[in-house]
Design a protein around this motif. Structure first.
Motif, mmCIF file in Angstrom:
data_model
loop_
_atom_site.group_PDB
_atom_site.id
_atom_site.type_symbol
_atom_site.label_atom_id
_atom_site.label_comp_id
_atom_site.label_asym_id
_atom_site.label_seq_id
_atom_site.Cartn_x
_atom_site.Cartn_y
_atom_site.Cartn_z
ATOM 1 N N ASN A 88 -24.033 70.837 61.767
ATOM 2 C CA ASN A 88 -22.941 70.045 61.180
ATOM 3 C C ASN A 88 -23.246 69.662 59.738
ATOM 4 N N ASN A 89 -23.779 70.621 58.982
ATOM 5 C CA ASN A 89 -24.121 70.436 57.576
ATOM 6 C C ASN A 89 -25.097 69.286 57.346
ATOM 7 N N ARG A 90 -26.006 69.086 58.284
ATOM 8 C CA ARG A 90 -27.069 68.085 58.173
ATOM 9 C C ARG A 90 -28.368 68.730 58.629
ATOM 10 N N LEU A 91 -29.478 68.259 58.092
ATOM 11 C CA LEU A 91 -30.791 68.717 58.524
ATOM 12 C C LEU A 91 -31.233 67.835 59.675
ATOM 13 N N ARG A 92 -31.624 68.449 60.791
ATOM 14 C CA ARG A 92 -31.996 67.715 61.992
ATOM 15 C C ARG A 92 -33.283 68.261 62.588
ATOM 16 N N SER A 93 -33.957 67.393 63.350
ATOM 17 C CA SER A 93 -35.110 67.801 64.153
ATOM 18 C C SER A 93 -34.923 67.193 65.530
ATOM 19 N N ASP A 94 -35.192 67.973 66.561
ATOM 20 C CA ASP A 94 -35.071 67.457 67.921
ATOM 21 C C ASP A 94 -36.061 66.319 68.181
ATOM 22 N N PHE B 237 -30.486 64.312 57.991
ATOM 23 C CA PHE B 237 -30.528 64.164 56.543
ATOM 24 C C PHE B 237 -29.450 65.009 55.882
ATOM 25 N N GLY B 238 -28.870 64.466 54.816
ATOM 26 C CA GLY B 238 -27.985 65.241 53.952
ATOM 27 C C GLY B 238 -28.828 66.130 53.057
ATOM 28 N N HIS B 239 -28.187 66.999 52.289
ATOM 29 C CA HIS B 239 -28.941 67.979 51.513
ATOM 30 C C HIS B 239 -29.783 67.370 50.400
ATOM 31 N N ASP B 240 -29.530 66.145 49.994
ATOM 32 C CA ASP B 240 -30.334 65.489 48.953
ATOM 33 C C ASP B 240 -31.290 64.441 49.513
ATOM 34 N N ASP B 241 -31.381 64.324 50.837
ATOM 35 C CA ASP B 241 -32.159 63.254 51.470
ATOM 36 C C ASP B 241 -33.577 63.646 51.855
ATOM 37 N N PHE B 242 -34.068 64.760 51.348
ATOM 38 C CA PHE B 242 -35.425 65.203 51.666
ATOM 39 C C PHE B 242 -35.927 66.040 50.495
ATOM 40 N N GLU B 243 -37.226 66.289 50.497
ATOM 41 C CA GLU B 243 -37.827 67.056 49.418
ATOM 42 C C GLU B 243 -38.264 68.428 49.929
ATOM 43 N N ILE B 244 -37.923 69.445 49.171
ATOM 44 C CA ILE B 244 -38.395 70.792 49.467
ATOM 45 C C ILE B 244 -39.732 70.960 48.755
ATOM 46 N N LYS B 245 -40.809 71.077 49.529
ATOM 47 C CA LYS B 245 -42.154 71.148 48.962
ATOM 48 C C LYS B 245 -42.562 72.578 48.604
ATOM 49 N N ALA C 274 -34.948 86.233 55.446
ATOM 50 C CA ALA C 274 -35.001 84.798 55.749
ATOM 51 C C ALA C 274 -35.716 84.048 54.633
ATOM 52 N N VAL C 275 -35.499 82.746 54.629
ATOM 53 C CA VAL C 275 -36.211 81.841 53.737
ATOM 54 C C VAL C 275 -36.882 80.778 54.605
ATOM 55 N N VAL C 276 -38.144 80.497 54.318
ATOM 56 C CA VAL C 276 -38.894 79.450 55.016
ATOM 57 C C VAL C 276 -39.054 78.290 54.036
ATOM 58 N N PHE C 277 -38.567 77.116 54.430
ATOM 59 C CA PHE C 277 -38.669 75.909 53.615
ATOM 60 C C PHE C 277 -39.701 74.975 54.230
ATOM 61 N N ALA C 278 -40.654 74.499 53.420
ATOM 62 C CA ALA C 278 -41.556 73.424 53.829
ATOM 63 C C ALA C 278 -40.924 72.142 53.320
ATOM 64 N N ILE C 279 -40.622 71.217 54.229
ATOM 65 C CA ILE C 279 -39.797 70.045 53.914
ATOM 66 C C ILE C 279 -40.549 68.747 54.202
ATOM 67 N N GLU C 280 -40.329 67.755 53.326
ATOM 68 C CA GLU C 280 -40.843 66.412 53.556
ATOM 69 C C GLU C 280 -39.668 65.445 53.633
ATOM 70 N N ALA C 281 -39.561 64.755 54.758
ATOM 71 C CA ALA C 281 -38.513 63.743 54.952
ATOM 72 C C ALA C 281 -38.911 62.464 54.212
ATOM 73 N N PRO C 282 -37.967 61.567 53.971
ATOM 74 C CA PRO C 282 -38.283 60.317 53.269
ATOM 75 C C PRO C 282 -39.394 59.499 53.934
ATOM 76 N N THR D 279 -42.572 62.521 57.011
ATOM 77 C CA THR D 279 -42.636 63.537 58.063
ATOM 78 C C THR D 279 -42.509 64.919 57.443
ATOM 79 N N LEU D 280 -43.387 65.842 57.853
ATOM 80 C CA LEU D 280 -43.366 67.203 57.339
ATOM 81 C C LEU D 280 -42.832 68.153 58.392
ATOM 82 N N GLY D 281 -42.030 69.118 57.953
ATOM 83 C CA GLY D 281 -41.484 70.085 58.881
ATOM 84 C C GLY D 281 -41.074 71.368 58.197
ATOM 85 N N ILE D 282 -40.546 72.277 58.986
ATOM 86 C CA ILE D 282 -40.192 73.612 58.529
ATOM 87 C C ILE D 282 -38.743 73.910 58.899
ATOM 88 N N LEU D 283 -38.044 74.532 57.955
ATOM 89 C CA LEU D 283 -36.718 75.066 58.213
ATOM 90 C C LEU D 283 -36.779 76.558 57.916
#
Length: 106
Positions: free
Chosen positions: A27-33, A39-47, A62-70, A73-77
């Motif tokens: 739904n156009n948001r970044l989520r983790s189970d 998060f919206g597209h500006d609510d996290f940092e692409i590391k 494909a593209v692998v994104f290493a992401i840091e939430a506010p 929390t670190l994760g992968i998209l």
């Protein structure tokens, strides 16, 4: 920046380096189970960003994104693109890619 030959190699190494959450776009948001937030597209940092192109099969792109939430929390998209990209989340992915281009210019 690291160099990887495969998506699997990139994801495995990022997980070893603490990027343990799996993010998805819904739904156009970044989520983790595992997180009770989104998060919206500006609510996290692409590391880090890693792009993979299949030599002959568009399904391998494909593209692998290493992401840091506010929260820190670190994760992968992992985002597949090309012929099999999910049209429902196209705007979110477009904004992600624009952030990458801006980052590379800056």
């Amino acid at each position: 920046m690291y160099a990887y030959d495969t998506i699997t190699e990139a994801v495995a190494d990022l997980k070893k380096r603490g990027y343990t959450h799996d993010f998805n776009i819904s739904n156009n948001r970044l989520r983790s189970d595992n997180l009770d937030t989104h998060f919206g597209h500006d609510d996290f940092e692409i590391k880090e960003v890693y792009r993979f192109e299949g030599p002959s099969d568009p399904a391998d792109e494909a593209v692998v994104f290493a992401i840091e939430a506010p929260s820190g929390t670190l994760g992968i998209l992992v985002d597949g693109y090309g012929a099999y990209n999910d049209d429902e989340n196209t705007e979110f992915v477009k904004q992600l890619h624009e952030r990458i281009v801006d980052r590379l210019k800056g």
